[in-house]
Design an enzyme around this catalytic site. Structure first.
Site, PDB file in Angstrom:
ATOM      1  CD  GLU A  40      14.220  14.521  25.881  1.00  0.00           C
ATOM      2  OE1 GLU A  40      13.919  14.931  27.012  1.00  0.00           O
ATOM      3  OE2 GLU A  40      15.333  14.687  25.363  1.00  0.00           O
ATOM      4  CG  ASP A 103      22.475   4.640  36.779  1.00  0.00           C
ATOM      5  OD1 ASP A 103      22.814   3.465  36.537  1.00  0.00           O
ATOM      6  OD2 ASP A 103      23.021   5.628  36.278  1.00  0.00           O
ATOM      7  CG  ASP A 105      28.930   3.936  37.334  1.00  0.00           C
ATOM      8  OD1 ASP A 105      29.516   2.899  36.946  1.00  0.00           O
ATOM      9  OD2 ASP A 105      29.247   5.082  36.980  1.00  0.00           O
TER      10      ASP A 105
END
Ligand SMILES: [Zn+2]
Lengths: 405, 562
Positions: A40, A103, A105
Site C-alpha cells: 500500500e 519512530d 518524535d
C-alpha cells in the site's frame, strides 16, 4: 523556515529528474514483484486530498502515477495478501508483511531538552537523535534514524505481538504527565540491553546533558529534576545543596555524591536509590520511541525521498556511523536541489544542449547534494540483495536503512 | 471432535485405557475426546468449566494478591466453595506417574469440558479471546505446580522447540545471563539450566526484559519455562479453532446440543459495561465529572478543559467513556470541538479530529461499534510524556496522586488526611481497583454495591446512589441558581441513570450492540451541524495520518490482549 507556496511548481522537476524510482522499486520489491504490487502507498495531494490504498503493478506504473499526481507526501503502508487498490474493500484483506519501524518524535523530548521545543530541531538536540541511533543500532544490529526501518526478511514477517514485544523491550521511558520519574529499573541488577545503552549514555551525559543542555542550570530546570526524587526530605536537602552551587555540572556532581553517600553510610533508603543515577541518565537521554508505530503492521509511515510540504526538506537516508556528522539544518531541500541542477547545467553547457531526461537521469542526482544519500541507499540495497542470496543457504542477517524525517 | 447422536455414556470396563490417554495432569488439549456422553453430563461439565474460567478471571484481576502462592490459594478456595473440587485438585496436581482412578476421572472431565467450551466459544472473536485468555491463565497456574519430572514429561511428549545451552555457551554469556535474569527467580547461574528458544515464543519475557536476548534467541532460565509452554498452549488453542467450528457445523441437526452451546456463552458474566441509555447533555459533564466520574475520567476531563487538547489515547479513553454514559455523537462532536477550537481553528478540527470521534461511534471506517474501555485495559495501557490517560492509581506517582486527591477535596467532611493515605497506600500496593473503590467510598460516603472494574460501572453506581440520596435535587437547585440551566428539565434526575447492561471487556462489538440512542442522534435537525463545514468528495476526504489512528489501529488498540 522558507516558504514553499511554489512546491507544486517544483515537484514536476523533482519527480522527473531527482526521485530515484529504480532504486526505490528495487528496495520495495525485495526481489519479488508481488511484494511490490501488494504494497500500500498513500498519497497526500495538494490541498490535503488524501488517497489511501494505492498500489502499482510495477516500476513503470508507479513512476507514471507519481508524475501524474505529483503527491506532496508519500506514505508507505504494509504488504497485503492481495493488491490493495482493487481489493481493500474485500472481507479477506489482511496485511502480511511490513518492515519493523521505529519512530522518534523530537517533541517527545520537550521535557528534557532546553534548546528548542515542538518540531524545531537544532544541532544541539540532534545529539538526542544521534544517541538514539547508536543505542538502537547496537540493540538491533541495524541502522536507523528518526524513522528506522528494519528491512531484513525475518523482521518484515514479524507478527503484531512480536513487534510489540520488540518495541516494549526497547521502550524504557514510561509514564504520563503525572509520573515524574519515568524510568524504574526493577531488581538488583540492570538488564544487559540497558547496561549497553547506559555505557553509551554515560560517555556523553555530562558534556551533552549536564553542560550543553544545562539541565540543572536554572531554578525551573532544577525543580523539574527534583520532582523525580519522591522522598520529601531528600528533595529538600538536595534543593538546599543545589543552592550552594552555580553551575549545572557542580550541581550534578553534588547530586551524584549525595546519592552515592547513601550507599556508603548504609542509609536504609539506599535500596530505593540503588539505580537512581542510572535511571535519571536514562530519563534524560535514552531514545523515546513512539511504540504504537512499531507495533502495528498497517501503520503508514512517511516514505524516504519525499519532500516535506512545509520546509521542502527531502527525507533522506543516513547511517548510524555518519549520524554524528549529520546536520539537520543541512538536509537538502527541493529548492536547493533544483538550483544545484541548474547551476551545474549552466556550467556544463554542452550537456544542456543535448538535454534528454531519460539519458541524463543518473547524472542529475550526481549534480546535487542528494548524491551522497543515494550512495548510502544503494549500499543498503546491495546488502539487502546479498541477504536474499545468503538466505537460500542459511537464515538470518540484519540489513536496514535509516531515513531522516 | 465428534459427539455421536447416542446419548448413552458407555465407559466399558472402568478406566480401561484412560491411563494411556491421560498420561499427564496438565494437558495441552491437542487431541479431541472420543466416546459417548450423556447430554446431562455434557451440560454439567460445560457449565462447570465456565464457572471455573470465571473464577480464573476474577482471580486474575485481583491485583492485591501478590505472590503466585496467594493467587493459587485464593483460586483454590473459590473453586472449592463453588463445588468445583476437581479443579482445585488439578490446580495443585504435580503429574504423579501412578494416577488413581480419581485422578484419571478428573483428567477426563478436564479434557472433555475444555473441548465443549471450545465448541461454544470458537465463533465470535471476542468470546474466543476471552476463553483463550482464561484457559492460558489457568494453564500457567497449573504449570507452576508441576514437579521437575512433570515438566520434563510435558516437554518430552510435546514437540516444543527448545534447546538446553551447553556449559561453553554458559561461560561465554555468563555476564549477560547474570545481568539479564532476575535474581529473585534465579539465585545462582551455575546451578540453573538455561534454554535457547526463538524470541517470538516467549514474547512476554522479552516485553518485560526478563531474559537475555541475542540475535533473536532468548536464553530462558528453567524458572521461566512456563512462558514457553504457555505460548505453545495458546497457539495450540488458536490452531484448534477451525476444527472446532467444523465440529459444530456437523452437529447442526441436533437442536439440544446447539442450544446448549449457545446458552453457554450467553451466561458468561464478564466485566460488563453499563451503558446509560438516557442522553446525557454535554453541559452537565463538568458537574458530573466532580460527582460521578472515576478519578481517571475526572483527570481527563480536567486536562481537556485546561489544555483544550488531549492526545490520542486520552481521546479514546475519555471519548468512549462519555459515549457509554449517554453522550450522543453529535453532542460529543460539539463537545470536543468547543474545547479544541480554543487552541486550533475549526477547519483543522474537522480535518484532523472529527473522523476519529465519529469512528468511535461506529460511523466511519469499518463501522465497528466500540465499547468503553474496562479497568484491565486502562490499567495496562501505556502512557507517555504529555499524556493524561491510564489508571490514575497506577499511572500517577504518589506525590502527584496525593496532590490531586487533595485538590479534589477528598473527602469533604471526614478527616481527609487519612482518606488520602488510605487511597494512596492501596495504589502503592498496586491494588488499583481497591484504591478506586476507596475513592468512590470517600466521594459518596458509602461503598459501591458492585465491584468496580469498569469506569462506566463506577459512573452507573454513582448515579444510582446520588439519585436515591436526592443529592441530585440539591444539585439541580444549585445549578439553576447559578443560572447555568435555564430549563430545570435539563437537569432531570434520570440523566445518566443506567438502564441496560451488556457484556464485553472493552473489545469492539459489532453493530448489534449499538445503543438505540445513536439512531436518535442522527435526526434531521442535528444533521445540519455536521454540514456546516464543506467537505470534499467522500472518496478523497482529507485526513492526517499523524494525528489520528486509522481504523485498524483503533481496532488493535481495543482488542490487544491484556
Ligand atoms: Zn535544539
Amino acid at each position: 523556515m522558507e516558504h514553499l507556496e511554489h512546491l507544486a511548481d517544483l515537484l514536476p522537476t523533482y519527480y522527473a529528474r531527482l526521485f530515484p524510482f529504480p532504486d526505490y522499486y528495487r528496495w520495495l520489491s525485495y526481489g519479488n514483484a508481488n511484494t511490490f504490487s501488494h504494497r500500500e502507498f498513500s498519497f497526500t495531494l495538494e490541498d490535503d486530498i488524501y488517497l489511501r490504498f494505492q498500489s502499482f503493478k510495477g516500476l513503470k506504473e508507479l513512476e507514471l502515477e507519481i508524475k501524474r499526481l505529483l503527491p506532496f507526501k508519500i506514505d508507505i503502508g504494509a504488504v497485503y495478501n492481495v493488491n490493495p487498490k482493487d481489493y481493500h474493500k474485500g472481507a479477506n484483506f489482511i496485511p502480511v508483511e511490513r518492515e519493523l519501524v521505529f519512530d522518534i518524535d523530537m517533541t517527545d523530548y520537550d521535557d528534557v531538552r532546553t534548546c528548542c521545543s515542538s518540531t524545531d530541531i537544532c544541532s544541539k538536540c540532534w545529539k538526542f537523535m544521534a544517541l538514539a541511533c547508536k543505542i538502537l543500532d547496537s540493540a538491533l544490529r541495524c541502522k536507523r534514524g528518526i524513522h528506522c526501518w528494519v528491512c531484513d526478511s525475518s523482521a518484515r514477517t514479524l507478527t503484531t505481538t512480536e513487534r510489540g514485544a520488540v518495541a516494549e523491550y526497547l521502550q524504557i521511558i514510561e509514564g504520563g504527565q503525572y509520573m515524574k520519574k519515568k524510568v524504574n529499573l526493577p531488581g538488583d541488577k540492570i538488564h544487559h540491553s540497558i547496561k549497553r545503552a547506559l555505557e553509551m549514555i554515560e560517555a556523553v551525559f555530562v558534556p551533552f546533558c549536564v553542560e550543553e543542555q544545562d539541565i540543572l542550570g536554572t531554578d525551573e530546570r532544577m525543580e523539574n529534576f527534583l520532582q523525580i526524587i519522591s522522598d520529601d526530605d531528600d528533595r529538600q536537602e538536595l534543593r538546599a545543596l543545589f543552592g550552594q552551587y552555580n553551575s549545572s555540572k557542580d550541581r550534578w556532581n553534588i547530586f551524584v555524591k549525595y546519592i552515592q553517600n547513601k550507599k556508603t553510610t548504609g542509609d536504609k533508603k539506599w535500596y530505593q536509590y540503588r539505580h537512581l543515577i542510572e535511571e535519571i541518565m536514562l530519563q534524560y537521554a535514552y531514545p523515546r520511541l513512539d511504540i504504537a508505530v512499531s507495533k502495528g503492521l498497517n501503520h503508514l509511515l512517511k516514505s524516504p525521498f519525499c519532500v516535506h510540504p512545509k520546509t521542502g526538506k527531502v527525507c533522506i537516508p543516513f547511517t548510524a556511523n555518519t549520524v554524528d556528522k549529520f546536520q539537520p539544518d543541512n538536509v537538502p531541500t527541493i529548492t536547493t536541489l533544483i538550483e544545484e541542477i541548474n547551476e551545474f547545467d549552466l556550467k556544463d553547457k554542452t550537456e544542456q544542449e543535448t538535454y534528454d531526461l531519460n539519458a541524463k537521469k543518473i547524472k542529475d542526482y550526481k549534480k546535487t547534494s542528494i548524491n551522497k544519500s543515494l550512495r548510502i541507499f544503494q549500499e543498503f540495497l546491495w546488502n539487502l540483495s546479498n541477504e536474499r542470496k545468503e538466505s537460500r543457504l542459511k537464515q538470518n542477517g540484519k540489513y536496514s536503512a535509516t531515513f531522516c524525517a | 471432535m465428534e459427539y455421536t447422536k447416542k446419548r448413552r455414556l458407555t465407559i466399558k470396563p472402568k478406566n480401561n485405557g484412560l491411563e494411556d490417554i491421560y498420561q499427564h495432569d496438565l494437558q495441552m488439549y491437542d487431541f479431541p475426546p472420543r466416546g459417548e456422553l450423556l447430554l446431562t453430563e455434557f451440560e454439567q461439565l460445560a457449565k462447570e468449566r465456565l464457572r471455573l474460567l470465571q473464577h480464573v478471571e476474577n482471580n486474575a484481576v485481583r491485583t492485591d494478591l501478590k505472590t503466585l502462592e496467594e493467587r493459587k490459594q485464593n483460586l483454590s478456595t473459590a473453586l472449592t466453595k463453588d463445588g468445583l473440587k476437581y479443579y482445585a485438585h488439578l490446580l495443585y496436581a504435580k503429574s504423579c506417574n501412578s494416577p488413581t482412578e480419581t485422578d484419571l476421572e478428573y483428567r477426563r472431565k478436564d479434557h472433555i469440558s475444555h473441548f465443549i467450551l471450545r465448541l461454544s466459544y470458537c465463533f465470535e472473536s471476542d468470546n474466543l479471546s476471552w476463553f483463550i485468555n482464561q484457559e492460558v491463565e489457568f494453564f500457567k497456574l497449573r504449570f507452576s505446580s508441576l514437579d521437575k519430572e512433570g515438566v520434563e514429561k510435558l516437554l518430552n511428549t510435546h514437540k516444543i522447540e527448545c534447546q538446553q545451552i551447553t556449559p561453553e555457551e554458559k561461560d561465554k554469556f555468563r555476564e549477560e545471563l547474570h545481568l539479564s535474569t532476575s535474581s529473585a527467580r534465579v539465585k545462582n547461574i551455575d546451578v540453573t539450566e538455561f534454554y535457547k528458544v526463538p524470541f517470538h515464543k516467549v514474547t512476554d519475557l522479552i516485553r518485560s526484559r526478563r531474559v537475555y536476548l541475542n540475535q533473536g534467541i532468548a536464553f530462558i532460565p528453567q524458572a521461566d519455562l512456563v512462558s514457553l509452554f504457555a505460548s505453545y498452549f495458546k497457539k495450540n488453542l488458536y490452531d484448534g479453532m477451525p476444527e472446532a467450528r467444523m465440529s459444530v457445523g456437523r452437529m447442526y441437526g441436533d437442536e439440544r446440543i446447539t442450544s446448549c452451546l449457545k446458552s453457554l456463552n450467553n451466561v458468561a458474566d464478564r466485566i460488563s459495561v453499563v451503558w446509560t441509555t438516557d442522553t446525557t447533555p454535554v453541559d452537565k459533564l463538568d458537574e458530573l465529572s466532580k460527582t460521578s466520574y472515576p478519578l481517571c475520567m475526572r483527570i481527563l476531563h480536567e486536562s481537556l478543559k485546561t489544555h483544550h487538547h488531549l492526545k490520542n489515547s486520552g481521546r479514546m479513553q475519555y471519548g468512549l467513556f462519555i459515549k457509554g454514559i449517554g453522550v450522543t455523537m453529535t453532542d460529543a462532536l460539539s463537545f470536543w470541538k468547543t474545547e479544541f477550537t480554543k487552541k486550533i481553528d475549526s477547519a483543522k478540527f474537522d480535518k484532523e479530529y472529527a473522523y476519529s470521534i465519529r469512528h468511535t461511534y461506529g460511523k466511519e471506517g469499518k463501522q465497528t461499534n466500540y465499547t468503553p474501555l474496562g479497568c484491565p485495559k486502562i490499567i495496562s495501557s501505556s502512557v507517555s510524556a504529555g499524556e493524561y490517560h491510564g489508571c490514575a492509581f497506577k499511572h500517577m506517582d504518589q506525590n502527584s496522586l496525593r496532590q490531586k486527591l487533595f485538590n479534589y477535596g477528598v473527602p469533604a467532611a471526614i478527616l481527609y488526611i487519612s482518606a488520602i493515605n488510605e487511597i494512596a497506600d492501596l495504589a502503592r500496593e498496586q491494588n488499583y481497583l481497591g484504591a478506586c473503590t476507596a475513592y468512590f467510598k470517600f466521594i459518596h460516603k458509602r461503598m459501591p454495591d458492585k465491584l468496580i472494574s469498569h469506569p462506566n460501572v463506577y459512573f452507573a453506581e454513582s448515579r444510582v446512589i446520588l439519585a436515591n440520596n436526592g443529592t441530585e435535587l440539591e444539585n439541580k437547585d444549585r445549578l439553576s441558581q447559578s443560572g447555568r440551566f435555564t430549563s430545570p428539565g435539563l437537569a432531570s434526575p434520570s440523566i445518566g441513570t443506567p438502564r441496560n447492561i451488556d457484556k464485553g471487556i472493552g473489545t469492539p462489538l459489532r453493530n448489534t450492540m449499538t445503543p438505540k440512542r445513536d439512531r436518535g442522534s442522527m435526526s434531521s435537525t442535528k444533521m445540519g451541524r455536521t454540514n456546516m463545514t464543506p467537505v470534499r468528495t467522500t472518496r478523497a476526504t482529507p485526513k492526517r495520518i499523524e494525528t489520528h489512528l486509522n481504523d485498524d489501529d483503533i481496532a488493535q488498540l481495543m482488542s490487544e490482549d491484556i
